[in-house]
Scaffold this motif. Structure first.
Motif: not given
Length: 128
Positions: A36-41, A43-47, A90-93
């Motif tokens: 799983w990765f996430r990306q907030a507005p 910001k870079e994609r985060e592991f 934690d808000t992100a896609v």
């Protein structure tokens, strides 16, 4: 053809919980690391998390450690992310991903380059 489809996102209050699911279709990924990765507005994609076929957890970043848990059901070709004690940050896609290689070290699988297949993402919003 390979597809990964995330589900389970939504709006939750701080301190609440969500469980995300990612279902693979087109082929089995039961032998492959998944993540799983996430990306907030802005910001870079985060592991966020990854595990191997056995369920062995490759790792979590400090930002989610102790709150998030990755798991998988190989028979269902599905990986899960249980998220507890959610915070506004934690808000992100959230995106799931599947690797096509098996035998590299843990450090390899915390990087985007390890993963060849990606889902479309599911929105998680943590807000009062």
């Amino acid at each position: 053809q390979v597809q990964l489809v995330e589900s389970g996102g939504g709006l939750v209050q701080p301190g609440g919980s969500l469980r995300l699911s990612c279902a693979a279709s087109g082929r089995t990924f039961s032998s492959n690391p998944m993540a799983w990765f996430r990306q907030a507005p802005g910001k870079e994609r985060e592991f966020v998390a990854a595990n191997r076929r056995s369920g062995y957890v490759v790792g979590y970043p400090d930002s989610v450690k102790g709150r998030f848990t990755i798991s998988r059901d190989n028979a269902k070709n599905t990986v899960y992310l249980q998220m507890n004690s959610l915070k506004p940050e934690d808000t992100a896609v959230y995106y799931c991903a599947a690797a096509t290689s098996v035998s590299y070290s843990d450090s390899y699988y915390v990087k985007e380059r390890a993963y060849d297949y990606w889902g479309q993402g599911t929105q998680v919003t943590v807000s009062s």
